[in-house]
Design a protein around this motif. Sequence first.
Motif, PDB file in Angstrom:
ATOM      1  N   GLY A  47      -3.872 -11.470  -9.826  1.00  0.00           N
ATOM      2  CA  GLY A  47      -2.534 -11.923 -10.157  1.00  0.00           C
ATOM      3  C   GLY A  47      -2.560 -13.108 -11.094  1.00  0.00           C
ATOM      4  O   GLY A  47      -3.428 -13.985 -10.974  1.00  0.00           O
ATOM      5  N   GLU A  61       2.403  -7.883   2.647  1.00  0.00           N
ATOM      6  CA  GLU A  61       2.406  -6.480   3.053  1.00  0.00           C
ATOM      7  C   GLU A  61       1.066  -6.068   3.649  1.00  0.00           C
ATOM      8  O   GLU A  61       1.009  -5.308   4.627  1.00  0.00           O
ATOM      9  CB  GLU A  61       2.749  -5.598   1.852  1.00  0.00           C
ATOM     10  CG  GLU A  61       4.214  -5.722   1.413  1.00  0.00           C
ATOM     11  CD  GLU A  61       4.497  -4.991   0.121  1.00  0.00           C
ATOM     12  OE1 GLU A  61       3.573  -4.307  -0.392  1.00  0.00           O
ATOM     13  OE2 GLU A  61       5.628  -5.107  -0.391  1.00  0.00           O
ATOM     14  N   GLU A  62      -0.029  -6.565   3.065  1.00  0.00           N
ATOM     15  CA  GLU A  62      -1.349  -6.172   3.555  1.00  0.00           C
ATOM     16  C   GLU A  62      -1.701  -6.842   4.877  1.00  0.00           C
ATOM     17  O   GLU A  62      -2.410  -6.257   5.703  1.00  0.00           O
ATOM     18  CB  GLU A  62      -2.424  -6.502   2.510  1.00  0.00           C
ATOM     19  CG  GLU A  62      -2.375  -5.625   1.282  1.00  0.00           C
ATOM     20  CD  GLU A  62      -3.631  -5.721   0.432  1.00  0.00           C
ATOM     21  OE1 GLU A  62      -4.691  -6.122   0.963  1.00  0.00           O
ATOM     22  OE2 GLU A  62      -3.561  -5.392  -0.757  1.00  0.00           O
ATOM     23  N   VAL A  67      -7.423 -10.333  -4.513  1.00  0.00           N
ATOM     24  CA  VAL A  67      -6.129  -9.877  -5.024  1.00  0.00           C
ATOM     25  C   VAL A  67      -5.894 -10.467  -6.409  1.00  0.00           C
ATOM     26  O   VAL A  67      -5.950 -11.676  -6.604  1.00  0.00           O
ATOM     27  CB  VAL A  67      -4.992 -10.252  -4.045  1.00  0.00           C
ATOM     28  CG1 VAL A  67      -4.952 -11.740  -3.778  1.00  0.00           C
ATOM     29  CG2 VAL A  67      -3.649  -9.759  -4.555  1.00  0.00           C
ATOM     30  N   ASN A 121      -7.388 -15.024  -4.634  1.00  0.00           N
ATOM     31  CA  ASN A 121      -6.713 -14.661  -5.878  1.00  0.00           C
ATOM     32  C   ASN A 121      -7.605 -14.903  -7.087  1.00  0.00           C
ATOM     33  O   ASN A 121      -8.361 -15.871  -7.141  1.00  0.00           O
ATOM     34  CB  ASN A 121      -5.424 -15.456  -6.027  1.00  0.00           C
ATOM     35  CG  ASN A 121      -4.883 -15.443  -7.445  1.00  0.00           C
ATOM     36  OD1 ASN A 121      -4.882 -16.464  -8.120  1.00  0.00           O
ATOM     37  ND2 ASN A 121      -4.454 -14.289  -7.932  1.00  0.00           N
ATOM     38  N   ARG A 172       4.804 -10.717  -7.129  1.00  0.00           N
ATOM     39  CA  ARG A 172       4.102  -9.502  -6.699  1.00  0.00           C
ATOM     40  C   ARG A 172       2.875  -9.851  -5.873  1.00  0.00           C
ATOM     41  O   ARG A 172       2.581  -9.216  -4.851  1.00  0.00           O
ATOM     42  CB  ARG A 172       3.692  -8.689  -7.925  1.00  0.00           C
ATOM     43  CG  ARG A 172       2.938  -7.404  -7.584  1.00  0.00           C
ATOM     44  CD  ARG A 172       2.114  -6.923  -8.762  1.00  0.00           C
ATOM     45  NE  ARG A 172       1.179  -7.931  -9.233  1.00  0.00           N
ATOM     46  CZ  ARG A 172       0.036  -8.222  -8.620  1.00  0.00           C
ATOM     47  NH1 ARG A 172      -0.294  -7.610  -7.494  1.00  0.00           N
ATOM     48  NH2 ARG A 172      -0.754  -9.144  -9.113  1.00  0.00           N
ATOM     49  N   LEU A 173       2.157 -10.891  -6.307  1.00  0.00           N
ATOM     50  CA  LEU A 173       0.956 -11.345  -5.598  1.00  0.00           C
ATOM     51  C   LEU A 173       1.290 -11.759  -4.169  1.00  0.00           C
ATOM     52  O   LEU A 173       0.625 -11.327  -3.210  1.00  0.00           O
ATOM     53  CB  LEU A 173       0.332 -12.511  -6.370  1.00  0.00           C
ATOM     54  CG  LEU A 173      -0.723 -13.365  -5.674  1.00  0.00           C
ATOM     55  CD1 LEU A 173      -1.961 -12.537  -5.399  1.00  0.00           C
ATOM     56  CD2 LEU A 173      -1.069 -14.578  -6.539  1.00  0.00           C
ATOM     57  N   ASP A 224       4.709 -11.881 -11.698  1.00  0.00           N
ATOM     58  CA  ASP A 224       3.398 -11.485 -11.180  1.00  0.00           C
ATOM     59  C   ASP A 224       3.028 -12.323  -9.956  1.00  0.00           C
ATOM     60  O   ASP A 224       2.410 -11.824  -9.014  1.00  0.00           O
ATOM     61  CB  ASP A 224       2.329 -11.612 -12.260  1.00  0.00           C
ATOM     62  CG  ASP A 224       1.149 -10.677 -12.019  1.00  0.00           C
ATOM     63  OD1 ASP A 224       1.364  -9.594 -11.424  1.00  0.00           O
ATOM     64  OD2 ASP A 224       0.020 -11.016 -12.413  1.00  0.00           O
ATOM     65  N   ALA A 253      -6.810 -14.449   1.353  1.00  0.00           N
ATOM     66  CA  ALA A 253      -6.587 -13.675   0.138  1.00  0.00           C
ATOM     67  C   ALA A 253      -7.138 -14.475  -1.034  1.00  0.00           C
ATOM     68  O   ALA A 253      -6.641 -15.559  -1.335  1.00  0.00           O
ATOM     69  CB  ALA A 253      -5.097 -13.399  -0.056  1.00  0.00           C
ATOM     70  N   GLN A 311       3.909 -10.947  -2.351  1.00  0.00           N
ATOM     71  CA  GLN A 311       4.372  -9.800  -1.559  1.00  0.00           C
ATOM     72  C   GLN A 311       3.216  -8.890  -1.168  1.00  0.00           C
ATOM     73  O   GLN A 311       3.209  -8.334  -0.062  1.00  0.00           O
ATOM     74  CB  GLN A 311       5.419  -9.012  -2.352  1.00  0.00           C
ATOM     75  CG  GLN A 311       6.772  -9.687  -2.405  1.00  0.00           C
ATOM     76  CD  GLN A 311       7.298  -9.990  -1.003  1.00  0.00           C
ATOM     77  OE1 GLN A 311       7.598 -11.140  -0.665  1.00  0.00           O
ATOM     78  NE2 GLN A 311       7.412  -8.963  -0.176  1.00  0.00           N
ATOM     79  N   GLN A 312       2.244  -8.744  -2.048  1.00  0.00           N
ATOM     80  CA  GLN A 312       1.087  -7.901  -1.727  1.00  0.00           C
ATOM     81  C   GLN A 312       0.323  -8.461  -0.530  1.00  0.00           C
ATOM     82  O   GLN A 312      -0.071  -7.708   0.371  1.00  0.00           O
ATOM     83  CB  GLN A 312       0.157  -7.796  -2.932  1.00  0.00           C
ATOM     84  CG  GLN A 312      -1.062  -6.914  -2.673  1.00  0.00           C
ATOM     85  CD  GLN A 312      -1.963  -6.787  -3.888  1.00  0.00           C
ATOM     86  OE1 GLN A 312      -1.554  -7.073  -5.017  1.00  0.00           O
ATOM     87  NE2 GLN A 312      -3.191  -6.359  -3.674  1.00  0.00           N
ATOM     88  N   VAL A 313       0.155  -9.768  -0.508  1.00  0.00           N
ATOM     89  CA  VAL A 313      -0.556 -10.397   0.610  1.00  0.00           C
ATOM     90  C   VAL A 313       0.231 -10.217   1.903  1.00  0.00           C
ATOM     91  O   VAL A 313      -0.334  -9.873   2.949  1.00  0.00           O
ATOM     92  CB  VAL A 313      -0.803 -11.893   0.330  1.00  0.00           C
ATOM     93  CG1 VAL A 313      -1.410 -12.577   1.554  1.00  0.00           C
ATOM     94  CG2 VAL A 313      -1.715 -12.071  -0.883  1.00  0.00           C
TER      95      VAL A 313
END
Length: 257
Positions: free
Chosen positions: A62, A79-80, A60, A35, A72-73, A69, A33, A75-77
């Motif tokens: 962030g 989840e994906e 991603v 960033n 969120r960053l 933030d 990921a 969690q996004q990784v």
Amino acid sequence: MKLADRVALVTGGSRGIGAAICKRLAADGATVAVNYRKGEDEAAKTVAQIEEAGGRAFAVRGDVSDYDDAGRLVQQVIEECGSLHVLVNNAGIAKDALIYSMEPGDWMEVMRVNFGGVFNCTKNVLPHFMARGDGVVVNVSSVMGERGWVGESNYAASKGAVNAFTRCCAMETARFGIRVNAVLPGFSPTELVAGLTGGDAGKGIKRQIPQRRFGGTEEIAEVVRFLAGPESSYMTGSFVTVDGGAMTALGLGRPTW
């Protein structure tokens, strides 16, 4: 491939040392990921280069200096990708000035990004790592965190904080199967330190480095890959200096010419 089936998040991964780290981790099998905060095009370029080489990556956005933030960053990784195994805290800025003329805002901004980003991302990733009983954090610090240099008080202080945090975090998390180490690069010709590595200033600094050259971003990325992989399984709370021998010399803390 030593990092096959591993997922890595690299903060500030769109350019410079961060981009080199992303490419090196991906070359060894990790899904990366990348960033970024503002450099969307640069992040996309890094992702494209990884994919062209046969690796897996995605960009991603962030702001790691913002705790929510950063959460969120992370969690996004997760989840994906379904999981996260490696966090590389690389994002950083520099606002060099002599202490006498340094603006308080510049002092706080460097601390907020360079050290705050490390705390924010590490804090947010720990629940996932602890639940899995596995995880690696690699903090990209600097030799400045262990030495002094004219005009670098805010940057050096931020990296000194990163080093102290690395030690404490390693102690607290070892029982959960988490390893926390730091890489301390010396001078590497990136945009962040362009004012120090170019021209007569750069020539003066090179004369203070035993190897008489600046480090390549790929050389720093190799050490990060080592700390992220299984070969360093008995290392935590460690600092690996990558500086061409600069910290072995007395030096003057300023360019000489």
